[in-house]
Write an enzyme that holds these catalytic residues in place. Structure first.
Site, PDB file in Angstrom:
ATOM      1  N   ILE A 154       0.815  -1.212   0.000  1.00  0.00           N
ATOM      2  CA  ILE A 154       0.000   0.000   0.000  1.00  0.00           C
ATOM      3  C   ILE A 154       0.851   1.266   0.000  1.00  0.00           C
ATOM      4  O   ILE A 154       0.321   2.369  -0.169  1.00  0.00           O
ATOM      5  CB  ILE A 154      -0.953   0.034   1.217  1.00  0.00           C
ATOM      6  CG1 ILE A 154      -0.170  -0.083   2.519  1.00  0.00           C
ATOM      7  CG2 ILE A 154      -1.992  -1.054   1.104  1.00  0.00           C
ATOM      8  CD1 ILE A 154      -1.041   0.014   3.764  1.00  0.00           C
ATOM      9  N   GLY A 155       2.159   1.134   0.191  1.00  0.00           N
ATOM     10  CA  GLY A 155       3.005   2.328   0.205  1.00  0.00           C
ATOM     11  C   GLY A 155       4.435   1.963   0.534  1.00  0.00           C
ATOM     12  O   GLY A 155       4.789   0.782   0.721  1.00  0.00           O
ATOM     13  N   GLY A 157       7.975   3.399   2.866  1.00  0.00           N
ATOM     14  CA  GLY A 157       8.523   4.292   3.886  1.00  0.00           C
ATOM     15  C   GLY A 157       9.996   4.526   3.652  1.00  0.00           C
ATOM     16  O   GLY A 157      10.570   4.112   2.643  1.00  0.00           O
ATOM     17  N   ASP A 267      10.386  15.160   7.918  1.00  0.00           N
ATOM     18  CA  ASP A 267       9.783  14.722   6.647  1.00  0.00           C
ATOM     19  C   ASP A 267       8.268  14.938   6.675  1.00  0.00           C
ATOM     20  O   ASP A 267       7.488  14.031   6.342  1.00  0.00           O
ATOM     21  CB  ASP A 267      10.120  13.247   6.381  1.00  0.00           C
ATOM     22  CG  ASP A 267       9.955  12.873   4.909  1.00  0.00           C
ATOM     23  OD1 ASP A 267       9.907  13.798   4.066  1.00  0.00           O
ATOM     24  OD2 ASP A 267       9.880  11.668   4.599  1.00  0.00           O
TER      25      ASP A 267
END
Length: 422
Positions: A154-155, A157, A267
């Site tokens: 889903i993503g 890091g 960030d």
């Protein structure tokens, strides 16, 4: 002589006189076929042939033409292989091994020892360090695939990819898992420990850590699964001002707590602000976080969200997060950050450090929102506000009806209209 001749003639029978002219009848004798070897239909000698062969001892048997017997010239020149001696084993009767009496432990306090967990010796020190720091979070050393399944990315890091997973025992419960490779680098492992410490704080506006699994050379970090990120919403449409104000207030609460415990995020952007199904707002991805009690000069973060002092590699503090938050507010309403069309990194850094702070370009917010962004994007870090000051100012503007602010239920309704159903 005369007497002897007469005596011999008297003893022998008189021989008939033979005359060639007289024909004497002779009886025809029947020929016997007993000398032939007859073969029956089964390829065996018949009984008559056996009887006759016994009478014809010393004579060769008759064979049909074209059939010959190959003589055994070698004889016993080659020895026949001896077969190994085989022994018959006694049959096992399993019924005799079953005892009718039940098994009892040697003592009432006896416990069967459990097998040791499958861990690597090289990670024992790192595991002990995690167990000491993460006292309220379970640290496992078994294979996480035995507990989770149905992985779906889903993503991504800073330290690894993020996937969605389900519990095997509870298929209705889903978690987000971040898988990191445990490199032997000391600074890299310290960054992972900082990220885990921040998530284990259980602040309502920080992504919560569920459990940690150390398996071979990987570290599996299980976290709460959120509905989406703010960036996912921007891929469909811009965010209205009232929802932008609410998301900003919740993000400021996370930054106030993060700066209070002595950490920088470094960030802040829309990809790292997550939204829940009930309108929760949580800050995530602390892979680039740093301690505020050190002289930080490293140029780390995403280039379009970097503060000018961070680009110059000067000593910076928590004010860099406030600059990134101002860029994030512009991103939420314009759908893109400032200087979006600049692809060259050197040109981008030159623009950020030389020109005044950017503002909105593709949206039309209120004058108070423009003032807030101009306050956050102050070039001088000393005059730039802190997270607590900005939140107090927003509360005053919201209570005075100068800035609209939505509620969690209104944000959840907005997400249900924009995002596809899951």
């Amino acid at each position: 002589m005369q007497r002897s001749k007469s005596a011999s003639n008297r003893l022998s029978p008189p021989s008939p006189s033979y005359s060639p002219d007289v024909s004497i009848p002779q009886t025809t004798r029947r020929k016997s076929a007993g000398c032939l070897k007859r073969i029956n239909s089964y390829g065996q000698l018949s009984s008559s042939a056996v009887d006759s062969s016994s009478n014809l001892a010393g004579k060769s048997a008759w064979r049909s033409p074209g059939h010959c017997q190959i003589p055994d010239v070698l004889g016993n020149a080659y020895l026949k292989p001896e077969l190994p001696t085989t022994y018959d084993l006694r049959r096992v009767d399993h019924s005799k091994r079953v005892s009718s009496r039940p098994w009892y432990p040697p003592s009432p306090y006896y416990e069967i020892p459990q097998p040791p967990p499958l861990t690597q010796k090289t990670d024992n020190e790192f595991e002990r360090k995690l167990r000491k720091i993460l006292k309220s979070v379970r640290v496992r050393t078994a294979d996480p695939r035995l507990r989770y399944g149905h992985f779906q990315e889903i993503g991504t890091g800073v330290n690894g990819a993020v996937v969605r997973a389900r519990y095997h025992r509870k298929p209705g419960v889903q978690v987000a898992i971040k898988r990191c490779i445990l490199y032997p680098d000391r600074d890299y492992r310290q960054a992972i420990v900082r990220e885990l410490c921040i998530m284990a704080s259980k602040h309502p506006n920080l992504i919560r850590l569920r459990e940690v699994s150390i398996w071979r050379d990987d570290l599996w970090i299980a976290m709460d699964l959120m509905r989406s990120s703010v960036f996912t919403v921007l891929c469909r449409r811009g965010i209205p001002e009232q929802h932008t104000v609410y998301i900003t207030c919740e993000t400021l609460k996370a930054l106030i707590y993060l700066h209070a415990i002595g950490y920088l995020h470094r960030d802040i952007k829309c990809e790292n602000i997550l939204l829940g199904r009930d309108g929760q707002v949580k800050l995530a991805d602390f892979g680039l976080s740093a301690c505020t009690d050190r002289h930080n000069r490293d140029r780390l973060g995403t280039n379009k969200w970097m503060a000018p002092e961070l680009i110059r590699q000067e000593v910076y503090d928590e004010k860099i997060d406030m600059w990134s938050l101002g860029i994030t507010i512009i991103e939420m309403m314009d759908r893109v950050p400032p200087h979006y069309l600049l692809k060259n990194e050197d040109e981008l850094f030159q623009t950020i450090t030389s020109e005044p702070g950017p503002t909105f370009k593709y949206s039309y917010p209120s004058i108070y929102m423009r003032g807030l962004v101009a306050w956050l994007l102050d070039e001088e870090p000393r005059s730039r506000p802190g997270a607590n000051d900005v939140l107090m100012e927003l509360d005053v503007h919201i209570k005075s009806n100068l800035l609209p602010c939505s509620s969690p239920s209104e944000l959840a309704r907005f997400l249900g209209q924009v995002l596809p159903p899951q």
